[in-house]
Design a protein around this motif. Structure first.
Motif, PDB file in Angstrom:
ATOM      1  N   ILE B 240       0.840  -1.195   0.000  1.00  0.00           N
ATOM      2  CA  ILE B 240       0.000   0.000   0.000  1.00  0.00           C
ATOM      3  C   ILE B 240       0.881   1.252   0.000  1.00  0.00           C
ATOM      4  N   ASP B 241       1.987   1.191   0.726  1.00  0.00           N
ATOM      5  CA  ASP B 241       2.910   2.321   0.807  1.00  0.00           C
ATOM      6  C   ASP B 241       3.512   2.649  -0.560  1.00  0.00           C
ATOM      7  N   PHE B 242       3.738   1.614  -1.367  1.00  0.00           N
ATOM      8  CA  PHE B 242       4.331   1.847  -2.688  1.00  0.00           C
ATOM      9  C   PHE B 242       3.353   2.529  -3.645  1.00  0.00           C
ATOM     10  N   ILE B 243       2.068   2.287  -3.449  1.00  0.00           N
ATOM     11  CA  ILE B 243       1.127   2.793  -4.453  1.00  0.00           C
ATOM     12  C   ILE B 243       0.300   3.988  -3.988  1.00  0.00           C
ATOM     13  N   SER B 244       0.384   4.360  -2.710  1.00  0.00           N
ATOM     14  CA  SER B 244      -0.522   5.420  -2.246  1.00  0.00           C
ATOM     15  C   SER B 244       0.111   6.319  -1.191  1.00  0.00           C
ATOM     16  N   ALA B 245      -0.522   7.471  -0.991  1.00  0.00           N
ATOM     17  CA  ALA B 245      -0.217   8.321   0.158  1.00  0.00           C
ATOM     18  C   ALA B 245      -1.343   8.116   1.152  1.00  0.00           C
ATOM     19  N   HIS B 246      -1.012   8.008   2.421  1.00  0.00           N
ATOM     20  CA  HIS B 246      -1.987   7.529   3.404  1.00  0.00           C
ATOM     21  C   HIS B 246      -1.631   8.070   4.777  1.00  0.00           C
ATOM     22  N   ASP B 247      -2.521   7.815   5.740  1.00  0.00           N
ATOM     23  CA  ASP B 247      -2.167   8.092   7.130  1.00  0.00           C
ATOM     24  C   ASP B 247      -0.893   7.324   7.446  1.00  0.00           C
ATOM     25  N   TYR B 248      -0.033   7.940   8.248  1.00  0.00           N
ATOM     26  CA  TYR B 248       1.282   7.325   8.362  1.00  0.00           C
ATOM     27  C   TYR B 248       1.462   6.411   9.572  1.00  0.00           C
ATOM     28  N   THR B 249       0.679   6.621  10.584  1.00  0.00           N
ATOM     29  CA  THR B 249       0.811   5.768  11.771  1.00  0.00           C
ATOM     30  C   THR B 249      -0.545   5.155  12.080  1.00  0.00           C
ATOM     31  N   TYR B 250      -0.539   4.127  12.855  1.00  0.00           N
ATOM     32  CA  TYR B 250      -1.784   3.420  13.107  1.00  0.00           C
ATOM     33  C   TYR B 250      -1.857   2.949  14.555  1.00  0.00           C
ATOM     34  N   LYS B 251      -3.086   2.734  14.992  1.00  0.00           N
ATOM     35  CA  LYS B 251      -3.308   2.255  16.351  1.00  0.00           C
ATOM     36  C   LYS B 251      -2.905   0.781  16.438  1.00  0.00           C
ATOM     37  N   SER B 252      -2.256   0.414  17.508  1.00  0.00           N
ATOM     38  CA  SER B 252      -1.830  -0.978  17.610  1.00  0.00           C
ATOM     39  C   SER B 252      -1.756  -1.386  19.070  1.00  0.00           C
ATOM     40  N   GLY B 253      -1.640  -2.685  19.273  1.00  0.00           N
ATOM     41  CA  GLY B 253      -1.315  -3.177  20.606  1.00  0.00           C
ATOM     42  C   GLY B 253       0.186  -3.317  20.650  1.00  0.00           C
ATOM     43  N   CYS B 254       0.663  -4.546  20.426  1.00  0.00           N
ATOM     44  CA  CYS B 254       2.104  -4.778  20.347  1.00  0.00           C
ATOM     45  C   CYS B 254       2.520  -4.532  18.892  1.00  0.00           C
ATOM     46  N   GLY B 255       3.621  -3.827  18.680  1.00  0.00           N
ATOM     47  CA  GLY B 255       4.078  -3.542  17.321  1.00  0.00           C
ATOM     48  C   GLY B 255       3.597  -2.192  16.843  1.00  0.00           C
ATOM     49  N   GLY B 256       4.169  -1.752  15.738  1.00  0.00           N
ATOM     50  CA  GLY B 256       3.829  -0.419  15.228  1.00  0.00           C
ATOM     51  C   GLY B 256       4.871   0.585  15.687  1.00  0.00           C
ATOM     52  N   LYS B 257       4.835   1.759  15.056  1.00  0.00           N
ATOM     53  CA  LYS B 257       5.903   2.728  15.307  1.00  0.00           C
ATOM     54  C   LYS B 257       5.920   3.158  16.773  1.00  0.00           C
ATOM     55  N   ILE B 258       4.792   3.635  17.254  1.00  0.00           N
ATOM     56  CA  ILE B 258       4.658   3.891  18.690  1.00  0.00           C
ATOM     57  C   ILE B 258       3.593   2.899  19.161  1.00  0.00           C
ATOM     58  N   CYS B 259       4.029   1.831  19.794  1.00  0.00           N
ATOM     59  CA  CYS B 259       3.099   0.746  20.120  1.00  0.00           C
ATOM     60  C   CYS B 259       2.129   1.181  21.218  1.00  0.00           C
ATOM     61  N   GLY B 260       1.211   0.287  21.545  1.00  0.00           N
ATOM     62  CA  GLY B 260       0.167   0.652  22.513  1.00  0.00           C
ATOM     63  C   GLY B 260       0.540   0.382  23.961  1.00  0.00           C
ATOM     64  N   THR B 261       1.820   0.216  24.235  1.00  0.00           N
ATOM     65  CA  THR B 261       2.213  -0.156  25.591  1.00  0.00           C
ATOM     66  C   THR B 261       1.710   0.860  26.621  1.00  0.00           C
ATOM     67  N   ALA B 262       1.174   0.345  27.712  1.00  0.00           N
ATOM     68  CA  ALA B 262       0.673   1.145  28.848  1.00  0.00           C
ATOM     69  C   ALA B 262      -0.629   1.869  28.549  1.00  0.00           C
ATOM     70  N   ILE B 263      -1.119   1.769  27.315  1.00  0.00           N
ATOM     71  CA  ILE B 263      -2.330   2.528  27.002  1.00  0.00           C
ATOM     72  C   ILE B 263      -3.343   1.643  26.278  1.00  0.00           C
ATOM     73  N   GLY B 264      -3.080   1.304  25.012  1.00  0.00           N
ATOM     74  CA  GLY B 264      -3.994   0.418  24.308  1.00  0.00           C
ATOM     75  C   GLY B 264      -3.815  -1.021  24.772  1.00  0.00           C
ATOM     76  N   MET B 265      -2.618  -1.296  25.273  1.00  0.00           N
ATOM     77  CA  MET B 265      -2.302  -2.653  25.724  1.00  0.00           C
ATOM     78  C   MET B 265      -1.700  -2.577  27.129  1.00  0.00           C
ATOM     79  N   ILE B 266      -2.148  -3.460  27.993  1.00  0.00           N
ATOM     80  CA  ILE B 266      -1.531  -3.550  29.318  1.00  0.00           C
ATOM     81  C   ILE B 266      -1.375  -5.021  29.689  1.00  0.00           C
ATOM     82  N   ALA B 267      -0.522  -5.274  30.655  1.00  0.00           N
ATOM     83  CA  ALA B 267      -0.378  -6.643  31.161  1.00  0.00           C
ATOM     84  C   ALA B 267      -0.776  -6.644  32.632  1.00  0.00           C
ATOM     85  N   ILE B 268      -1.591  -7.618  32.991  1.00  0.00           N
ATOM     86  CA  ILE B 268      -2.027  -7.729  34.389  1.00  0.00           C
ATOM     87  C   ILE B 268      -1.415  -8.989  35.004  1.00  0.00           C
TER      88      ILE B 268
END
Lengths: 145, 423
Positions: B240-268
């Motif tokens: 998709i990156d090769f063929i288009s311009a798009h939102d650059y970051t995305y919501k995630s749990g584990c993984g992604g540029k700024i991952c969801g640690t402590a916010i979207g994802m937590i460990a209990i």
């Protein structure tokens, strides 16, 4: 569709008798990239909510109103300056002539040697699009080539 | 503390009955015999549901039962927990995806019934047949029986396979071809959990993993053959990156540029303590943010922790120059907490650079062939971010080879066609 209602203040637990005040705090966080542009952090773009009774809401307002007063000399200086010149914190990044940066379909936007080549270096879109030429590796082997 | 969470890694015990040589949990022996108490579980889960009710944004909650090894729980306790999760979430209309991660040793017939009844899917940690599983110190023969049972019961399961020097050359034959639907597989490149063990350093295959494993996953994806289901996300993003311009970051749990640690994802933890995520190699006070039952007005404390760790990740990204890397959009960007718990520095290693940079150049050099193959095999791309426009130079180039790109906005799909249609 909810099948429940929040019937007690989420802070003090008192049952709502007259008002229920719904407070939502939106956090939208951007980081400044190496290229100097703001990049959204979706994981830190969140809404947080509380359902408050009037007493708790008033307490919240008391705390918020504390933010109206400076906590140190630096803040005092800024607040005084800000009252005189509020636009100082805002920087123009695009002039109004180029406000619509999205190109139309079939409009040429790249830096390659296409047949329809035209000088698009001034196209503001390019400031926001990463192309291969933007990236230089010290050693091509590092790049896995 | 649970106000923002969409992925809860629920450690029901930190004890484990396996002894994988590369386990990142370096102090699990301290937790031998530990199991969550039922009343503690109920209290934590009530808080999870309460916060989901306040959050009320319609997004589903992903709960991953973890350990240690959560299958060490007795049948009675596991039944009680699964029944409680299902009953309470149903009562309050909270949509739940319930999964779990296990080494499979303790999956008895009775536990299999519980998985089938309550869980959306289950992850089995297994590194392959023909000796590939040796580093886990678990007899691989139990997996033949287990996979047969899971297949017969039609339970959706995924095999999580750590890739190391002992299996990297054998995975195609000894894992990929052995697994049949409803199974899928995900590869985890081995990451050395300690910096003072020579043997563990030697089993690292990061330099070879793209050529030997992930290149094949791209081939399989474009030929519509079974492939790494997690890596598919990165392949799709790259294309998709090769063929288009798009939102650059995305919501995630584990993984992604700024991952969801402590916010979207937590460990209990089993004692109710909440940490950033489960990728810390040791239990530390630093990883304790608060207890699941602690009150946090407007999530202020959690937000502060999340922003604090994300600024650390931001600085690590600047140091590694991810912003100017062509693979930035689809790179996994490493794990800051894992690297920190090994070296004590808030820095990212360049492990993922050795996978995603070569991936960028491989796709770039084979872009035409990749799209032609996808069109022949009717392989579509899932779109998650907003697409602003397609890059006309790439689209025109593909057109010369009879390839057209059609964006199905309604279903968030990009179709690759060999017809003369362009959107």
């Amino acid at each position: 569709m909810n099948n429940y209602e929040i019937v007690k203040c989420t802070r003090c637990g008192r049952e709502f008798k007259d008002f229920r005040i719904y407070v939502a705090l939106n956090i939208i966080t951007d980081r400044i990239t190496e290229l100097g542009i703001f990049e959204r952090i979706p994981n830190l773009t969140q809404t947080t909510k509380e359902y408050l009774c009037q007493d708790c809401f008033n307490r919240l307002c008391d705390i918020f109103e504390m933010m109206n007063s400076p906590m140190d000399e630096k803040e005092k200086e800024f607040m005084e300056q800000h009252s005189k010149n509020p636009l100082e914190s805002i920087m123009i990044v695009r002039d109004n002539d180029n406000i619509n940066v999205q190109p139309k379909q079939n409009e040429h936007v790249c830096d390659c040697n296409c047949v329809d080549k035209h000088d698009d270096k001034d196209n503001p879109v390019l400031k926001y699009v990463k192309v291969v030429d933007d990236v230089k590796y010290v050693d091509e082997k590092d790049a896995g080539v | 503390m649970l106000k923002f969470t969409s992925l809860v890694v629920f450690e029901l015990t930190r004890d484990c009955n396996a002894n994988c040589i590369y386990c990142f949990n370096r102090d699990k022996k301290e937790f031998a015999g530990e199991v969550i108490e039922y009343k503690t579980f109920k209290c934590i889960f009530d808080h999870i549901i309460y916060n989901q009710c306040i959050k009320n944004d319609g997004t589903p909650l992903n709960i991953s039962l973890h350990g240690g090894e959560f299958m060490l729980l007795s049948d009675e306790l596991l039944y009680g927990i699964l029944e409680y999760i299902t009953t309470i979430s149903y009562k309050y209309n909270i949509k739940i995806f319930l999964s779990g991660q296990t080494n499979g040793i303790n999956i008895s017939d009775s536990k299999l019934e519980l998985i089938k009844k309550y869980m959306t899917n289950i992850g089995i940690s297994f590194d392959g047949f023909s000796g590939c599983n040796e580093y886990r110190n678990i007899d691989e023969r139990i997996y033949i029986n287990l996979f047969n049972k899971l297949n017969e019961a039609k339970i959706s399961y995924g095999v999580i396979c750590v890739v190391h020097n002992n299996n990297i050359d054998k995975l195609e034959n000894d894992l990929e071809k052995e697994l049949k639907i409803p199974a899928n597989f995900t590869y985890l490149p081995y990451e050395n959990p300690t910096n003072d063990n020579e043997f563990l350093a030697k089993i690292d295959v990061t330099n070879d993993i793209f050529d030997k494993v992930y290149k094949r996953q791209i081939y399989n994806f474009i030929h519509d053959k079974p492939h790494d289901v997690k890596f598919r996300l990165y392949i799709q993003r790259a294309l998709i990156d090769f063929i288009s311009a798009h939102d650059y970051t995305y919501k995630s749990g584990c993984g992604g540029k700024i991952c969801g640690t402590a916010i979207g994802m937590i460990a209990i933890r089993p004692n109710g303590s909440i940490g950033y995520c489960d990728r810390w190699t040791h239990e530390t006070e630093e990883n304790h943010i608060m207890n699941a039952w602690d009150y946090d007005f407007l999530g202020a404390k959690q937000l502060r922790h999340a922003i604090d760790i994300d600024i650390k990740k931001h600085n690590a990204i600047l140091q590694l120059h991810c912003d100017t890397c062509p693979a930035d959009y689809f790179c996994k960007h490493g794990c800051l907490t894992f690297d920190y718990s090994i070296d004590g520095k808030w820095e990212l290693s360049d492990r993922d650079c050795k996978i995603y940079r070569p991936m960028y150049y491989y796709i770039k050099d084979n872009l035409i062939d990749i799209f032609i193959t996808m069109s022949k095999n009717n392989v579509e791309l899932d779109v998650i971010e907003n697409i602003y426009y397609f890059k006309t130079d790439v689209i025109n180039m593909l057109k010369q080879y009879g390839i057209t790109i059609k964006y199905d906005k309604e279903n968030n799909k990009i179709k690759i066609l060999q017809e003369d249609v362009n959107e």
